[in-house]
Design a protein around this motif. Structure first.
Motif, PDB file in Angstrom:
ATOM      1  N   GLU A  58       0.828  -1.206   0.000  1.00 41.35           N
ATOM      2  CA  GLU A  58       0.000   0.000   0.000  1.00 41.35           C
ATOM      3  C   GLU A  58       0.858   1.250   0.000  1.00 41.35           C
ATOM      4  N   GLY A  59       1.915   1.244   0.811  1.00 42.40           N
ATOM      5  CA  GLY A  59       2.742   2.441   0.953  1.00 42.40           C
ATOM      6  C   GLY A  59       3.607   2.730  -0.248  1.00 42.40           C
ATOM      7  N   MET A  60       3.783   1.762  -1.136  1.00 43.46           N
ATOM      8  CA  MET A  60       4.526   2.021  -2.372  1.00 43.46           C
ATOM      9  C   MET A  60       3.591   2.415  -3.502  1.00 43.46           C
ATOM     10  N   TYR A  61       2.286   2.404  -3.246  1.00 41.82           N
ATOM     11  CA  TYR A  61       1.263   2.844  -4.199  1.00 41.82           C
ATOM     12  C   TYR A  61       1.403   2.105  -5.530  1.00 41.82           C
ATOM     13  N   VAL A  62       1.522   0.771  -5.427  1.00 42.87           N
ATOM     14  CA  VAL A  62       1.732  -0.054  -6.613  1.00 42.87           C
ATOM     15  C   VAL A  62       0.438  -0.093  -7.429  1.00 42.87           C
ATOM     16  N   ARG A  63       0.508   0.338  -8.671  1.00 40.87           N
ATOM     17  CA  ARG A  63      -0.669   0.367  -9.549  1.00 40.87           C
ATOM     18  C   ARG A  63      -0.844  -0.941 -10.302  1.00 40.87           C
ATOM     19  N   THR A  64       0.253  -1.444 -10.888  1.00 39.30           N
ATOM     20  CA  THR A  64       0.148  -2.610 -11.751  1.00 39.30           C
ATOM     21  C   THR A  64       1.203  -3.642 -11.383  1.00 39.30           C
ATOM     22  N   VAL A  65       0.841  -4.910 -11.558  1.00 36.24           N
ATOM     23  CA  VAL A  65       1.743  -6.032 -11.333  1.00 36.24           C
ATOM     24  C   VAL A  65       1.727  -6.903 -12.579  1.00 36.24           C
ATOM     25  N   ASP A  94      -4.324  -3.384 -11.570  1.00 37.23           N
ATOM     26  CA  ASP A  94      -4.364  -4.443 -12.568  1.00 37.23           C
ATOM     27  C   ASP A  94      -3.229  -5.435 -12.375  1.00 37.23           C
ATOM     28  N   VAL A  95      -3.557  -6.713 -12.622  1.00 32.37           N
ATOM     29  CA  VAL A  95      -2.573  -7.788 -12.658  1.00 32.37           C
ATOM     30  C   VAL A  95      -2.434  -8.220 -14.113  1.00 32.37           C
ATOM     31  N   TYR A  96      -1.244  -8.020 -14.666  1.00 34.06           N
ATOM     32  CA  TYR A  96      -0.945  -8.430 -16.037  1.00 34.06           C
ATOM     33  C   TYR A  96      -0.433  -9.863 -16.002  1.00 34.06           C
ATOM     34  N   LEU A  97      -1.192 -10.769 -16.596  1.00 31.70           N
ATOM     35  CA  LEU A  97      -0.921 -12.197 -16.513  1.00 31.70           C
ATOM     36  C   LEU A  97      -0.034 -12.623 -17.686  1.00 31.70           C
ATOM     37  N   TYR A  98       1.236 -12.918 -17.388  1.00 33.92           N
ATOM     38  CA  TYR A  98       2.143 -13.447 -18.410  1.00 33.92           C
ATOM     39  C   TYR A  98       1.758 -14.909 -18.663  1.00 33.92           C
ATOM     40  N   MET A  99       0.947 -15.118 -19.681  1.00 34.11           N
ATOM     41  CA  MET A  99       0.401 -16.454 -19.935  1.00 34.11           C
ATOM     42  C   MET A  99       1.483 -17.431 -20.379  1.00 34.11           C
ATOM     43  N   THR A 100       2.531 -16.944 -20.997  1.00 31.23           N
ATOM     44  CA  THR A 100       3.642 -17.800 -21.407  1.00 31.23           C
ATOM     45  C   THR A 100       4.437 -18.341 -20.224  1.00 31.23           C
ATOM     46  N   ASP A 101       4.349 -17.691 -19.073  1.00 31.07           N
ATOM     47  CA  ASP A 101       5.131 -18.134 -17.922  1.00 31.07           C
ATOM     48  C   ASP A 101       4.524 -19.348 -17.232  1.00 31.07           C
ATOM     49  N   ILE A 102       3.532 -19.950 -17.889  1.00 34.87           N
ATOM     50  CA  ILE A 102       3.077 -21.278 -17.484  1.00 34.87           C
ATOM     51  C   ILE A 102       4.169 -22.296 -17.800  1.00 34.87           C
ATOM     52  N   LEU A 103       5.112 -21.909 -18.684  1.00 39.87           N
ATOM     53  CA  LEU A 103       6.130 -22.821 -19.205  1.00 39.87           C
ATOM     54  C   LEU A 103       7.449 -22.669 -18.454  1.00 39.87           C
ATOM     55  N   ARG A 104       8.276 -23.666 -18.576  1.00 44.52           N
ATOM     56  CA  ARG A 104       9.612 -23.690 -18.013  1.00 44.52           C
ATOM     57  C   ARG A 104      10.582 -23.061 -19.013  1.00 44.52           C
ATOM     58  N   GLY A 105      11.696 -22.532 -18.492  1.00 42.11           N
ATOM     59  CA  GLY A 105      12.791 -22.109 -19.338  1.00 42.11           C
ATOM     60  C   GLY A 105      12.587 -20.754 -19.979  1.00 42.11           C
TER      61      GLY A 105
END
Length: 858
Positions: A58-65, A94-105
């Motif tokens: 909260e104190g860093m006022y994070v908008r997006t992840v 907002d949470v930006y979902l890296y869909m490719t990071d379901i994978l290894r490597g």
């Protein structure tokens, strides 16, 4: 040696002649739009609920992840749907979902014998991910899908793991078709979905062709994303280029997220990050700091779970800007590694704020068009420094260097400064005359290890480390550091220092031991020995880190008389023993300590909400209005807290409502690090002047229990750990509820208490590439047999390195049972599990548990 001061605006060149200071000009008469706050985003910055703590987020006022797909095997932790609820609750957008990071490597190792097979399997995974998001109800509106990440170097590049080893730069057909088909499938499943792309590693010219294709096929991203692993200058330039493409193609304007920015050399360094912040804010876009190291510390902003370093305090100051941004003219506009800044004007609060930094030496900050109706003819000036404290070095709140009331001449104020530190950022706050005055920070003196005298064997001067020409390496004070304090050496580093007056001083040793180094892996933290003028020997445990040249600090307090002294760090001491381990030292810092004075937080400079407003030197709150203070505490434990003002209100500390009169001194438990303290008006009008925080009065009854004295079942056992209390702690809790630790603790009265758990966690599976990938262990905590709460414990980098984590619980008066168990979490489907050791089945090693009421009696 360096000394931080403020003074006249001239510096000396190499010939000893005076040279004019560079000028940063702030034009309050030219507003550039509402403050946006987009630079505070993070890639893999959240591991899970509690790492980092809610107050820190909260104190860093994070908008997006930006984070990995749920159950992805790219890195431990940071699963998108696991962090989503707590992030939104902490004010995240907002949470930006890296869909490719379901994978290894990396490049991504997508299975299949042909490009068609690989793509088909990935598309099936994307479908499953969208179906999972749709189970999240209203929270699904905070998800932004990122179907492809850096396609040019991964799925549609030229490498082994690409679609057909043909880059989409050369032949974009397969990539464009995959984007179109995946986009349409996501929208069919989730019609209100937002989709982001193309997520290239830079803004390639070919992105313009992607936009044309997406426009023509009605598959334009809802958010345009790319990475700026370049420089702040490229932020402004590339955003302008992209906006020109939009105008040419007749699209947008669309939201932008530069979802990876900055390098190791920049991250953690306020003087570097303010340059990025100024460019991002000027461009009015969102941006996420890059993930080079470990998950869950907001990209080298957070220490342990709840402590802030200098970078965190910079983003806290940035997030508290209000009103409209105004034009700032730098001495070298849009040039990295020079003085840059961002400024806002809030006419309602009658405040202007300037954040600046990036250059050392002398400078002049000129503020123009100070409206007399807003500021009067005399302004109150508060100047603060936000120093660099290392990637893993905790920091207190910004240091106040100067408080003045200065005349405004023809709507203009010029503030000359000298001895600026290029690694620090600075905050200038202007308000009408009569604003509150705080105590000034004492002089800090810094002494580089490479400048110290030395005797004995093993000495080595390392470096240069990070620099503008080598941004992949880490920032290091002076660019060099010293090694040789290790097992078997007799090295002595000698720092000749001088202090202006008798008093108590903090000595801060900036150092590091790589947790995977041969001499460190077995035993844990490296111990060295400090003396002052050959006397008063003491053993110091130097901080561990995830790589070499990642700096934290170890602090000790000494009494010094005015004049010169010699401080030594040695690998051997005739009274205390010898070093075990291997450490490098960057510098030491010396600063006076005032152990008895109050730390005050002024309401007029605090975060105001729900109708609260500045009224003269105070904040005026209507019923339900709030004022929030971000309060630093060195350690977990009691502090004496007092609110100065008139009217009725309720005090909330880290989400816990305190049942006490806030206008009287209250003994409160504060967590070590960052504390969110909010006052909410319960009368029609509440006037708040300030919040004062003083040292403990010893009024909160506190009891500490050794874990080894508890009841152990199954594999739980007492084991030897040399840095545990009494040399022993409890290991083996986990892999099911049958392997447990139960303690009986006593409370003097019923109600909310803090359990401060001293623990160690060194679990670290093999990483896939440059990220070290330590794992957070957890404990399933049950009090008196009631509902179980899962608590995450961040890495301590070794099982013989102990930190503390405070957990609020409800206790009954008298005896209470506290039980620790653990087991591995399954995947989202509730049945399958991670096969790469990225989810622990174990609780951390537990040393002690300390019980403290959250507040004194009402």
């Amino acid at each position: 040696m360096r000394r931080q001061t403020c003074g006249i605006p001239n510096a000396l060149n190499e010939s000893g002649n005076a040279v004019a200071a560079e000028t940063l000009t702030v034009d309050l008469g030219t507003e550039t739009g509402p403050f946006h706050g987009g630079a505070s985003g993070t890639l893999y910055g959240l591991y899970g609920d509690g790492v980092p703590s809610r107050a820190v987020v909260e104190g860093m006022y994070v908008r997006t992840v930006a984070t990995k797909a749920q159950d992805g095997v790219q890195h431990p932790g940071a699963d998108g749907l696991e962090i989503l609820p707590s992030f939104v609750a902490a004010g995240g957008r907002d949470v930006y979902l890296y869909m490719t990071d379901i994978l290894r490597g990396f490049p991504y190792e997508w299975p299949g014998a042909t490009g068609e097979e690989r793509l088909a399997g990935f598309v099936a995974s994307v479908r499953k991910q969208v179906e999972q998001v749709l189970t999240m109800g209203e929270l699904a509106t905070h998800v932004v899908y990122v179907p492809f990440n850096e396609p040019e170097g991964n799925m549609f590049g030229e490498g082994e793991w690409s679609y057909d080893r043909t880059s989409w730069h050369t032949d974009p057909r397969h990539y464009f078709a995959a984007w179109r088909d995946v986009y349409r499938m996501i929208k069919d499943l989730h019609p209100d979905a937002r989709i982001a792309g193309p997520n290239t590693c830079v803004l390639y010219p070919e992105v313009k062709g992607f936009l044309r294709f997406a426009r023509d096929n009605d598959v334009l991203p809802d958010v345009i994303t790319w990475h700026e692993l370049s420089s702040p200058a490229e932020v402004r330039t590339n955003v302008a280029v992209y906006r020109s493409w939009e105008r040419e193609l007749g699209i947008g304007p669309l939201p932008l997220n530069l979802n990876e920015y900055a390098h190791n050399y920049h991250l953690s360094v306020p003087g570097q990050m303010i340059q990025w912040i100024s460019a991002i804010e000027e461009s009015k876009v969102d941006a996420d700091m890059a993930y080079w190291n470990i998950a869950g510390n907001l990209n080298d902003s957070v220490v342990e779970a709840n402590k802030a370093n200098g970078q965190w305090w910079l983003f806290n100051a940035y997030g508290r800007l209000t009103g409209n941004t105004v034009a700032v003219t730098a001495p070298h506009p849009n040039v990295q590694y020079t003085l840059q800044g961002v400024a806002t004007l809030d006419r309602d609060k009658r405040q202007a704020r300037v954040l600046f930094g990036g250059s050392g030496g002398a400078a002049e900050v000129v503020v123009e068009h100070l409206d007399p109706e807003t500021f009067g003819t005399t302004v109150h000036v508060r100047l603060q420094e936000i120093p660099w404290t290392g990637q893993l070095g905790s920091s207190g709140a910004p240091l106040t260097l100067r408080e003045d009331e200065l005349p405004v001449v023809d709507g203009r104020l010029a503030l000359p400064l000298t001895d600026l530190d290029a690694m620090s950022a600075y905050q200038l706050i202007l308000s009408p005359a009569g604003a509150p005055v705080s105590s000034l920070a004492g002089p800090r003196r810094t002494y580089e290890a490479e400048d110290a005298a030395y005797t004995g064997s093993g000495y080595v001067k390392n470096g240069p480390e990070g620099s503008p020409t080598d941004v992949d390496r880490f920032a290091t004070s002076g660019g060099h550091h010293v090694g040789g304090l290790r097992t078997g050496s007799d090295l002595v580093l000698a720092f000749d220092v001088e202090v202006p007056r008798d008093g108590t001083y903090d000595i801060r040793v900036y150092a590091n031991s790589h947790n995977q180094a041969d001499l460190v892996r077995e035993h844990g933290p490296t111990n060295v020995f400090l003396r002052v003028d050959g006397e008063d020997p003491r053993e110091l445990l130097l901080p561990l880190g995830y790589k070499w040249a990642v700096w934290g600090h170890t602090d000790t307090t000494v009494h010094l008389t005015a004049g010169p002294h010699r401080i030594t760090l040695a690998a051997q001491d005739p009274e205390l023993g010898a070093t075990r381990g291997d450490a490098v030292v960057d510098r030491i810092e010396l600063a006076p300590r005032d152990t008895e004075s109050l730390v005050t937080y002024d309401a007029v400079y605090a975060a105001l909400g729900d109708g609260a407003r500045v009224h003269g030197p105070s904040a005026l709150l209507p019923r339900g209005g709030t004022v929030t203070f971000w309060v630093h505490a060195e350690h977990d434990g009691e502090a004496a807290v007092t609110l100065t003002g008139e009217g009725e209100g309720v005090l909330t500390v880290n989400g816990e409502e305190i049942d006490a009169d806030p206008h009287r001194e209250i003994p409160l438990f504060l967590a070590g690090g960052v504390n969110k303290v909010t006052v909410t008006a319960t009368s029609d009008q509440l006037v708040v002047d300030r919040l004062s925080v003083g040292p403990s009065r010893g009024l909160l009854p506190t009891r500490t229990y050794r874990a080894g004295d508890g009841e152990l079942t199954g594999t739980a056992r007492v084991s030897a750990f040399s840095y545990a209390t009494g040399g022993k702690a409890v290991d083996g809790v986990g892999r099911g509820p049958g392997n447990a630790l139960t303690l009986t603790v006593t409370a003097d009265r019923p109600g909310r208490h803090a359990l401060t758990i001293r623990y160690a966690n060194g679990e670290q599976p093999a990483g896939t590439h440059y990220n070290p990938d330590p794992v957070c262990r957890h404990a399933d905590l049950t009090v008196n047999g009631d509902s179980t709460r899962r608590v995450l414990f961040p890495t301590t980098f070794h099982f013989n390195n102990f930190w503390q984590l405070a957990v609020p619980v409800t206790l009954q008066q008298g005896a209470n049972t506290v039980t620790f168990t653990a087991d591995e979490l399954p995947d989202f489907d509730g049945t399958t599990k991670n096969t790469h050791g990225q989810r622990s089945a174990h609780a951390p090693v537990i040393d002690t548990v300390t019980v403290t009421p959250l507040a004194g009696r009402p």
